[in-house]
Design an enzyme around this catalytic site. Structure first.
Site, PDB file in Angstrom:
ATOM      1  N   ASN A 145      -1.864  13.368  -4.309  1.00  0.00           N
ATOM      2  CA  ASN A 145      -3.027  13.820  -5.083  1.00  0.00           C
ATOM      3  C   ASN A 145      -3.473  15.211  -4.655  1.00  0.00           C
ATOM      4  O   ASN A 145      -3.780  16.066  -5.494  1.00  0.00           O
ATOM      5  CB  ASN A 145      -4.188  12.829  -4.929  1.00  0.00           C
ATOM      6  N   ASP A 164      -1.044   9.608 -10.615  1.00  0.00           N
ATOM      7  CA  ASP A 164      -0.989   8.515 -11.602  1.00  0.00           C
ATOM      8  C   ASP A 164       0.452   8.172 -11.961  1.00  0.00           C
ATOM      9  O   ASP A 164       0.813   6.998 -12.095  1.00  0.00           O
ATOM     10  CB  ASP A 164      -1.760   8.904 -12.863  1.00  0.00           C
ATOM     11  N   ASP A 208      -4.251   2.626  -4.550  1.00  0.00           N
ATOM     12  CA  ASP A 208      -2.787   2.611  -4.424  1.00  0.00           C
ATOM     13  C   ASP A 208      -2.309   1.315  -3.776  1.00  0.00           C
ATOM     14  O   ASP A 208      -1.233   1.263  -3.186  1.00  0.00           O
ATOM     15  CB  ASP A 208      -2.293   3.808  -3.617  1.00  0.00           C
ATOM     16  N   ASP A 246       0.844  -1.197   0.000  1.00  0.00           N
ATOM     17  CA  ASP A 246       0.000   0.000   0.000  1.00  0.00           C
ATOM     18  C   ASP A 246       0.879   1.246   0.000  1.00  0.00           C
ATOM     19  O   ASP A 246       1.920   1.297   0.662  1.00  0.00           O
ATOM     20  CB  ASP A 246      -0.903  -0.015   1.242  1.00  0.00           C
TER      21      ASP A 246
END
Length: 300
Positions: A180, A189, A215, A172
């Site tokens: 973000n 991304d 993620d 993770d």
């Protein structure tokens, strides 16, 4: 320049050419042995058999390879009848007419099969593309969750039959939301793609790397115990230290920690939760105690 020996040259000739010669030779032999009264006018079309066979496998090229020995043997049969048996089966005009027909039909058959092969190839490529879309994550190019779960289940079944362990890593991102929020989704991304590339480059070819969702990533390690899983997990964590998106890992193994794929995913996920509690870039191993009612973790 040194000349090649005859034997070497004969070996380099395509097996398809030899196949055409054998089939073509069988036509006059079968005719003379079993059908001596068969009209010669009706025999020429039998020479199209090797043409059709090779055209099916190799298109126009195969048809042209086959037509050469066909015409040579057809002509040889006529010359044998003329000079040895002193009895011409066909006149000169018919011989060349039949040879022309054989060549012309061979080209037609070859072109038709060539077009058929092209359509089949395009159809196979389309089917392959569609199959990839169903199992590949479009952003990272890794396998998706559906494929991962299917492969993990099959790997555990194989491991059960052959008696070797399977390890599973649940991965993770530590600060994906911050990336973000701070830099925007395009940068997020790019960070996911970077992690995907690192995962792919740092595991074995036989290992299965997938994006689980968001993620989260997963790695299936066939024929790998906890010691191997720990080494892989540490290597992945260390590689993410300098990356914009660092990762934490929880890992578990079959059959030590789970009886099936669902339990293995659950065990690795619990280890991942503990790794997240301990901070960033941690790799934690799941260690069951007693009946999986409570769990104990060992930081890697």
């Amino acid at each position: 320049m040194r000349e090649k020996p005859v034997g070497y040259v004969l070996k380099k000739i395509s097996w398809k050419f030899w196949m055409a010669i054998i089939i073509s030779l069988s036509v006059p032999i079968i005719r003379e042995t079993y059908f001596p009264d068969f009209f010669v006018d009706e025999v020429w079309n039998l020479y199209l058999i090797p043409v059709a066979i090779l055209a099916y496998y190799d298109g126009l090229r195969g048809a042209l390879i086959a037509v050469i020995p066909c015409c040579m043997i057809f002509l040889a049969v006529e010359l044998k009848s003329l000079f040895i048996e002193k009895k011409a089966l066909l006149d000169t005009g018919q011989v060349f007419a039949f040879m022309f027909i054989i060549v012309w039909i061979s080209i037609v058959i070859g072109n038709l099969t060539e077009k058929l092969h092209e359509k089949e190839k395009k159809l196979q490529e389309m089917n392959l593309s569609l199959a990839e879309l169903t199992v590949v994550d479009p952003l990272t190019g890794l396998y998706n969750r559906r494929y991962l779960e299917m492969r993990l289940e099959s790997e555990i079944k194989r491991a059960k039959r052959k008696g070797y362990p399977v390890s599973f890593l649940m991965i993770d991102g530590d600060n994906f939301k911050e990336i973000n929020d701070t830099y925007g989704h395009p940068e997020g991304d790019r960070a996911l793609k970077q992690v995907a590339e690192k995962l792919r480059s740092l595991v074995r070819n036989e290992d299965i790397v997938a994006r689980y969702g968001g993620d989260e990533f997963c790695v299936v390690l066939p024929d790998a115990d906890k010691k191997v899983a720990m080494e892989v997990a540490k290597r992945l964590c260390q590689a993410s230290h300098d990356a914009k998106l660092s990762i934490s890992i929880g890992y578990a193994s079959y059959p030590a920690d789970a009886k099936n794929s669902e339990e293995l995913i659950e065990a690795a996920d619990k280890a991942l939760l503990e790794a997240k509690k301990q901070g960033k870039s941690k790799a934690v191993c799941y260690i069951p105690v007693g009946k999986v009612t409570r769990s104990k973790w060992n930081p890697a």
